[in-house]
Design a protein around this motif. Structure first.
Motif, short mmCIF file in Angstrom:
data_model
loop_
_atom_site.label_atom_id
_atom_site.label_comp_id
_atom_site.label_asym_id
_atom_site.label_seq_id
_atom_site.Cartn_x
_atom_site.Cartn_y
_atom_site.Cartn_z
N MET A 32 0.82 -1.18 0.00
CA MET A 32 0.00 0.00 0.00
C MET A 32 0.87 1.25 0.00
O MET A 32 0.52 2.25 -0.63
CB MET A 32 -0.91 -0.01 1.22
N LEU A 33 1.99 1.18 0.68
CA LEU A 33 2.89 2.32 0.71
C LEU A 33 3.48 2.57 -0.68
O LEU A 33 3.69 3.72 -1.07
CB LEU A 33 3.99 2.09 1.73
N SER A 34 3.69 1.51 -1.44
CA SER A 34 4.22 1.69 -2.79
C SER A 34 3.19 2.37 -3.70
O SER A 34 3.56 3.17 -4.57
CB SER A 34 4.65 0.35 -3.38
N TRP A 35 1.91 2.09 -3.49
CA TRP A 35 0.87 2.77 -4.26
C TRP A 35 0.85 4.26 -3.91
O TRP A 35 0.69 5.11 -4.79
CB TRP A 35 -0.50 2.16 -3.96
N ALA A 36 0.98 4.57 -2.63
CA ALA A 36 1.00 5.97 -2.21
C ALA A 36 2.19 6.69 -2.84
O ALA A 36 2.07 7.82 -3.31
CB ALA A 36 1.05 6.07 -0.70
N LEU A 37 3.35 6.04 -2.84
CA LEU A 37 4.53 6.63 -3.45
C LEU A 37 4.33 6.83 -4.96
O LEU A 37 4.72 7.85 -5.51
CB LEU A 37 5.76 5.75 -3.19
N GLY A 38 3.70 5.87 -5.61
CA GLY A 38 3.42 5.98 -7.03
C GLY A 38 2.52 7.16 -7.35
O GLY A 38 2.78 7.92 -8.30
N PHE A 39 1.45 7.34 -6.58
CA PHE A 39 0.56 8.47 -6.79
C PHE A 39 1.26 9.78 -6.48
O PHE A 39 1.01 10.80 -7.13
CB PHE A 39 -0.72 8.33 -5.96
N PHE A 40 2.16 9.78 -5.51
CA PHE A 40 2.92 10.99 -5.19
C PHE A 40 3.82 11.38 -6.36
O PHE A 40 3.89 12.57 -6.72
CB PHE A 40 3.74 10.75 -3.92
N ILE A 41 4.45 10.41 -6.97
CA ILE A 41 5.31 10.69 -8.13
C ILE A 41 4.48 11.20 -9.30
O ILE A 41 4.86 12.14 -9.99
CB ILE A 41 6.13 9.44 -8.50
N VAL A 42 3.31 10.60 -9.52
CA VAL A 42 2.41 11.07 -10.58
C VAL A 42 1.99 12.51 -10.31
O VAL A 42 1.94 13.35 -11.22
CB VAL A 42 1.18 10.15 -10.71
N ALA A 43 1.72 12.83 -9.05
CA ALA A 43 1.32 14.19 -8.69
C ALA A 43 2.45 15.18 -8.97
O ALA A 43 2.21 16.29 -9.48
CB ALA A 43 0.92 14.25 -7.22
N ILE A 44 3.67 14.82 -8.64
CA ILE A 44 4.80 15.72 -8.88
C ILE A 44 5.01 15.94 -10.38
O ILE A 44 5.19 17.08 -10.83
CB ILE A 44 6.08 15.16 -8.23
N ILE A 45 4.96 14.88 -11.15
CA ILE A 45 5.15 15.00 -12.60
C ILE A 45 4.02 15.82 -13.22
O ILE A 45 4.26 16.69 -14.07
CB ILE A 45 5.26 13.61 -13.25
N ALA A 46 2.78 15.58 -12.79
CA ALA A 46 1.65 16.35 -13.32
C ALA A 46 1.77 17.83 -12.95
O ALA A 46 1.46 18.70 -13.76
CB ALA A 46 0.33 15.78 -12.79
N ALA A 47 2.25 18.12 -11.76
CA ALA A 47 2.42 19.51 -11.34
C ALA A 47 3.51 20.19 -12.15
O ALA A 47 3.39 21.37 -12.51
CB ALA A 47 2.75 19.57 -9.86
N LEU A 48 4.56 19.46 -12.46
CA LEU A 48 5.64 20.04 -13.26
C LEU A 48 5.18 20.40 -14.67
O LEU A 48 5.65 21.38 -15.24
CB LEU A 48 6.83 19.06 -13.35
N PHE A 49 4.27 19.62 -15.22
CA PHE A 49 3.76 19.89 -16.56
C PHE A 49 2.54 20.79 -16.57
O PHE A 49 1.97 21.06 -17.62
CB PHE A 49 3.45 18.57 -17.29
N GLY A 50 2.10 21.24 -15.40
CA GLY A 50 1.01 22.21 -15.33
C GLY A 50 -0.38 21.64 -15.25
O GLY A 50 -1.35 22.37 -15.42
N PHE A 51 -0.51 20.36 -15.00
CA PHE A 51 -1.83 19.74 -14.86
C PHE A 51 -2.24 19.80 -13.39
O PHE A 51 -2.10 18.83 -12.64
CB PHE A 51 -1.82 18.29 -15.35
N GLY A 52 -2.76 20.95 -12.97
CA GLY A 52 -3.08 21.17 -11.56
C GLY A 52 -4.16 20.25 -11.02
O GLY A 52 -4.06 19.75 -9.90
#
Length: 58
Positions: free
Chosen positions: A1-21
């Motif tokens: 479950m912690l790996s899923w949380a980390l995966g979503f966190f990485i997706v959030a960071i990448i999406a924020a970098l590309f401007g997908f708020g």
């Protein structure tokens, strides 16, 4: 479950970098929810393990 949380966190960071708020907010919310569920289950497991008195290591 912690790996899923980390995966979503990485997706959030990448999406924020590309401007997908919106996507970043949603992914960060899911990651935070999964992290807290993990923490609650972990603490619950520790408490149950202490109360039952079972030894894992000899």
């Amino acid at each position: 479950m912690l790996s899923w949380a980390l995966g979503f966190f990485i997706v959030a960071i990448i999406a924020a970098l590309f401007g997908f708020g919106g996507i970043a907010d949603a992914a960060a919310g899911i990651a935070q929810f999964l992290f807290w569920i993990f923490v609650i289950l972990f603490v619950g497991s520790l408490i149950i393990g202490i109360l039952t008195g079972r030894k894992v290591f000899k």
